[in-house]
Enzyme design. Structure first.
Site, PDB file in Angstrom:
ATOM      1  N   GLU A   1      53.086  35.054  40.046  1.00 52.14           N
ATOM      2  CA  GLU A   1      53.843  35.792  41.062  1.00 52.14           C
ATOM      3  C   GLU A   1      52.872  36.087  42.198  1.00 52.14           C
ATOM      4  O   GLU A   1      51.944  36.881  42.054  1.00 52.14           O
ATOM      5  CB  GLU A   1      54.433  37.093  40.531  1.00 52.14           C
ATOM      6  CG  GLU A   1      55.328  37.756  41.570  1.00 52.14           C
ATOM      7  CD  GLU A   1      55.752  39.164  41.217  1.00 52.14           C
ATOM      8  OE1 GLU A   1      55.706  40.034  42.119  1.00 52.14           O
ATOM      9  OE2 GLU A   1      56.112  39.408  40.062  1.00 52.14           O
TER      10      GLU A   1
ATOM     11  N   VAL B   1      44.259  33.042  45.360  1.00 52.24           N
ATOM     12  CA  VAL B   1      43.717  33.183  44.005  1.00 52.24           C
ATOM     13  C   VAL B   1      44.673  32.562  42.992  1.00 52.24           C
ATOM     14  O   VAL B   1      44.248  31.956  42.003  1.00 52.24           O
ATOM     15  CB  VAL B   1      43.445  34.673  43.680  1.00 52.24           C
ATOM     16  CG1 VAL B   1      42.927  34.814  42.251  1.00 52.24           C
ATOM     17  CG2 VAL B   1      42.440  35.256  44.664  1.00 52.24           C
ATOM     18  N   GLY B   2      45.971  32.685  43.245  1.00 55.02           N
ATOM     19  CA  GLY B   2      46.953  32.080  42.357  1.00 55.02           C
ATOM     20  C   GLY B   2      46.792  30.570  42.253  1.00 55.02           C
ATOM     21  O   GLY B   2      46.998  29.981  41.185  1.00 55.02           O
TER      22      GLY B   2
ATOM     23  N   SER C   1      47.400  37.363  45.015  1.00 52.21           N
ATOM     24  CA  SER C   1      47.491  36.593  46.247  1.00 52.21           C
ATOM     25  C   SER C   1      47.681  35.107  45.960  1.00 52.21           C
ATOM     26  O   SER C   1      47.284  34.593  44.908  1.00 52.21           O
ATOM     27  CB  SER C   1      46.214  36.783  47.082  1.00 52.21           C
ATOM     28  OG  SER C   1      45.118  36.122  46.466  1.00 52.21           O
ATOM     29  N   THR C   2      48.266  34.420  46.928  1.00 53.85           N
ATOM     30  CA  THR C   2      48.484  32.985  46.778  1.00 53.85           C
ATOM     31  C   THR C   2      47.166  32.208  46.677  1.00 53.85           C
ATOM     32  O   THR C   2      47.052  31.300  45.838  1.00 53.85           O
ATOM     33  CB  THR C   2      49.353  32.466  47.930  1.00 53.85           C
ATOM     34  OG1 THR C   2      50.664  33.044  47.806  1.00 53.85           O
ATOM     35  CG2 THR C   2      49.487  30.953  47.900  1.00 53.85           C
TER      36      THR C   2
END
Length: 492
Positions: free
Chosen positions: A259, A241-242, A238-239
Site C-alpha cells: 500500500e 521504498v515500495g 512510500s512508492t
C-alpha cells in the site's frame, strides 16, 4: 541535533517474548518532533539480528498454527478490549512520539480495535471447501493453512491502524509475525500493539518487534525479506521504498501486499451541495496535518459550483484547529519532523514562484509546524501538481465539464483513493466507475475507512488488499488434498 531527556527510557528488540539489545549494542533515538528531545532509545538492529528474530517467530509457528481457532479468536477479542482501555496511554505516547493530535489518536484506537475484532472472526471461518471429483469414492478438498512467518513493515503516520492492519489477520489465521516499525514511531507503530497482544495472552514469539537506525534500514529490510522462513511480506509506505520491497519480494518469490503513496483527488460536481462537500474535504485534507496516505491532495470543482465551494471551503479551513497536538480540537498539529515541514514549505514556495495563488495560509515552516494552506491556479509545471504533498496543503482546480474533471483526476501515476460529491447518486456512481483508484467514495471523503473493506491501490499506489475479509487468502497457503475411501484399480 537531538537532546536526551534525563532518565530517557529504552526498549529492546522483542524476540520470543524477551527484550534484548542488538548484537552490536548500538541504539537509535526516537525523537519528540516538537521539542527535539529524545523520547525513547531503541536497539539499532543490523542484518545479524534478523536471524534471531525470525528464529523466534519460526519456533512459535507450529504451536500457534495448531492453537484452536476459538482460542485465537478469544485472544484477539481480549486484545481489542485492552486496547480501548489504554486509549489515554496511547494518546500520550502518540503526541510525544509523532505529534499526532488527540483526535487522530482517538481514531487510531477506535479503528484498530474494530480491525482486531473483525480479524478475530477470521479465526473461526471455514478454511477450505469440498471439490467435485470424477473419481468414484474420492473426497477432493481445497484446504487453506497458515503460510508461516509474516514480515510487516509499518509506517509512522497512522501507526496503530497500520500496524494492526498489517498483522491482525495474519495472527487470526495462525501465522507468527515480525513487525519492523517506523524509525520515527517504534512504539506507536510496533511496541504498543505487541504489548497489548502479549497482555491479552498471545504466546511469546508469535509477535516480535525489530527496530533499526535509518542508516541500516536497507540492509535490515533485505535480510528480513531474504530469510527463507519468512513466507509473506506486507509494506505500507512510500512508492519509492515500495518498489524496493516489491523487487526483493519478487527475487525471493514471496507474496507481497504493497500500500503505497497517493495523489488523491476529490471531484465536486456542479450539482453538489458546496457546504457539505467543503466539510468533508476539510477533514480529508487536514486530519493529522494531511499526513494520511488517503488524504486528498487535489480538489477538482466544476465551474458551476466553484465559487460557492471555494467560499464554503475557506470558511471551513478558517475554523480548523491548528497548534499544539494536545489541543482537544486540533486537526493541524506538528508534522512528523522539521524536515517534513520544510519539504511542504518548499512545494508551496515552488508553486507560488510559478504563479499559484495562495487563498489561505502559506509561508515558511516554523520548526515542525506548517499551517493549513489552500492553493489555486496550479499548473502542471509545479511540483505540487504531481508530487504527493503529505502535508496540510490543498490544491483547488476549476474545470468546466464532468469529462474534464475525470480526466484530471486520473492524470496521475498514483491510484489510491478518491471521492465524488454530487446530489445525484446515479451520476456519482457513473463517475466513480470511471475513476482509476482503488477506493472511490460517493458523497463521502477520501479518508473514509472501514475494517471489513478491501483497502488497496492501483497503478503506482501498489497492489493487494488489506482488510479482514480480503486478507485471509493472502496469509494462507491453499493445498489440494484427496481421500479415497476404496481401493482403485491401477494399470500396473
Amino acid at each position: 541535533m537531538t537532546v536526551p531527556r534525563t532518565g530517557t527510557p529504552s526498549r529492546g528488540l522483542l524476540i520470543g517474548g524477551r527484550e534484548v539489545p542488538a548484537l552490536s549494542g548500538r541504539t537509535t533515538d526516537d525523537v519528540d518532533p516538537v521539542t527535539g528531545e529524545v523520547y525513547l532509545t531503541v536497539p539499532a538492529a543490523g542484518p545479524e539480528d534478523v536471524a534471531r528474530v525470525v528464529d523466534a517467530a519460526h519456533a512459535a509457528f507450529a504451536e500457534w498454527a495448531a492453537t484452536p481457532p476459538s482460542t485465537r479468536r478469544a485472544l484477539l477479542e481480549r486484545a481489542a478490549d485492552l486496547m480501548e482501555a489504554r486509549s489515554g496511554e496511547f494518546t500520550d505516547i502518540m503526541i510525544q512520539e509523532t505529534g499526532g493530535t488527540r483526535t487522530w489518536a482517538a481514531f487510531n484506537i477506535r479503528m484498530s480495535a474494530d480491525l482486531i475484532r473483525q480479524a478475530a472472526g477470521m479465526a473461526t471461518r471455514p478454511v477450505g471447501s469440498v471439490l467435485a471429483s470424477d473419481v468414484p469414492g474420492e473426497w477432493s478438498m481445497a484446504v487453506r493453512e497458515p503460510a508461516g512467518v509474516v514480515a510487516a513493515f509499518v509506517p509512522w503516520n497512522g501507526p496503530l491502524i497500520l500496524c494492526t492492519r498489517a498483522i491482525a489477520v495474519a495472527l487470526a489465521t495462525g501465522n507468527p509475525v515480525v513487525v519492523r516499525p517506523s524509525e520515527d514511531a517504534p512504539v506507536t507503530s510496533g511496541y504498543f500493539l505487541a504489548d497489548v497482544l502479549a497482555d491479552a495472552g498471545v504466546p511469546a514469539g508469535v509477535v516480535n518487534v525489530l527496530t533499526n537506525d535509518r542508516t541500516d534500514a536497507p540492509a535490515v529490510v533485505e535480510a528480513l525479506i531474504a530469510d527463507p522462513r519468512v513466507r509473506r511480506v506486507n509494506f505500507t509506505g512510500s512508492t519509492p521504498v515500495g518498489r524496493i520491497v516489491g523487487r526483493l519480494a519478487g527475487e525471493h518469490l514471496k507474496p507481497v501486499i504493497l500500500e503505497l503513496g497517493g495523489k488523491n483527488p476529490i471531484v465536486v460536481l456542479d450539482d453538489a451541495d458546496p457546504v457539505y462537500a467543503a466539510s468533508g474535504i476539510a477533514v480529508a485534507k487536514f486530519m493529522n496535518s494531511g499526513q494520511i496516505c488517503l488524504s486528498v491532495d487535489r480538489v477538482i470543482v466544476q465551474n458551476g459550483v466553484a465559487d460557492a465551494f471555494v467560499e464554503a471551503f475557506l470558511a471551513k479551513v478558517r475554523t480548523v484547529g491548528q497548534g499544539a497536538a494536545e489541543g482537544e480540537h486540533t486537526l493541524v498539529g506538528p508534522m512528523i519532523n522539521a524536515r517534513a515541514a520544510e519539504r511542504v514549505a518548499g512545494l508551496v514556495a515552488d508553486a507560488v514562484a510559478k504563479g499559484a495563488t495562495v487563498l489561505y495560509g502559506g509561508g515558511p515552516a516554523e520548526g515542525s509546524f506548517y499551517p493549513a494552506t489552500v492553493l489555486t491556479d496550479v499548473t502542471p509545471d509545479m511540483r505540487v501538481h504531481t508530487e504527493e504533498v503529505f502535508g496540510p496543503v490543498a490544491t483547488v482546480y476549476r474545470v468546466e465539464t464532468e469529462d474534464e474533471a475525470v480526466t484530471l483526476a486520473n492524470d496521475t501515476e498514483y491510484g489510491l483513493s478518491s471521492a465524488v460529491y454530487t446530489e445525484n447518486g446515479g451520476r456519482g456512481l457513473a463517475v466513480a466507475r470511471r475513476l482509476r483508484h482503488g477506493n472511490v467514495h460517493i458523497n463521502d471523503h477520501s479518508v473514509a475507512d472501514e475494517p471489513q473493506a478491501p483497502v488497496g491501490g492501483v497503478k503506482d499506489s501498489g497492489f493487494g488488499h488489506f482488510g479482514s475479509d480480503w486478507g485471509a487468502e493472502f496469509f494462507t497457503e491453499t493445498r489440494w488434498i484427496t481421500l479415497a475411501d476404496r481401493h482403485r484399480a491401477y494399470p500396473v
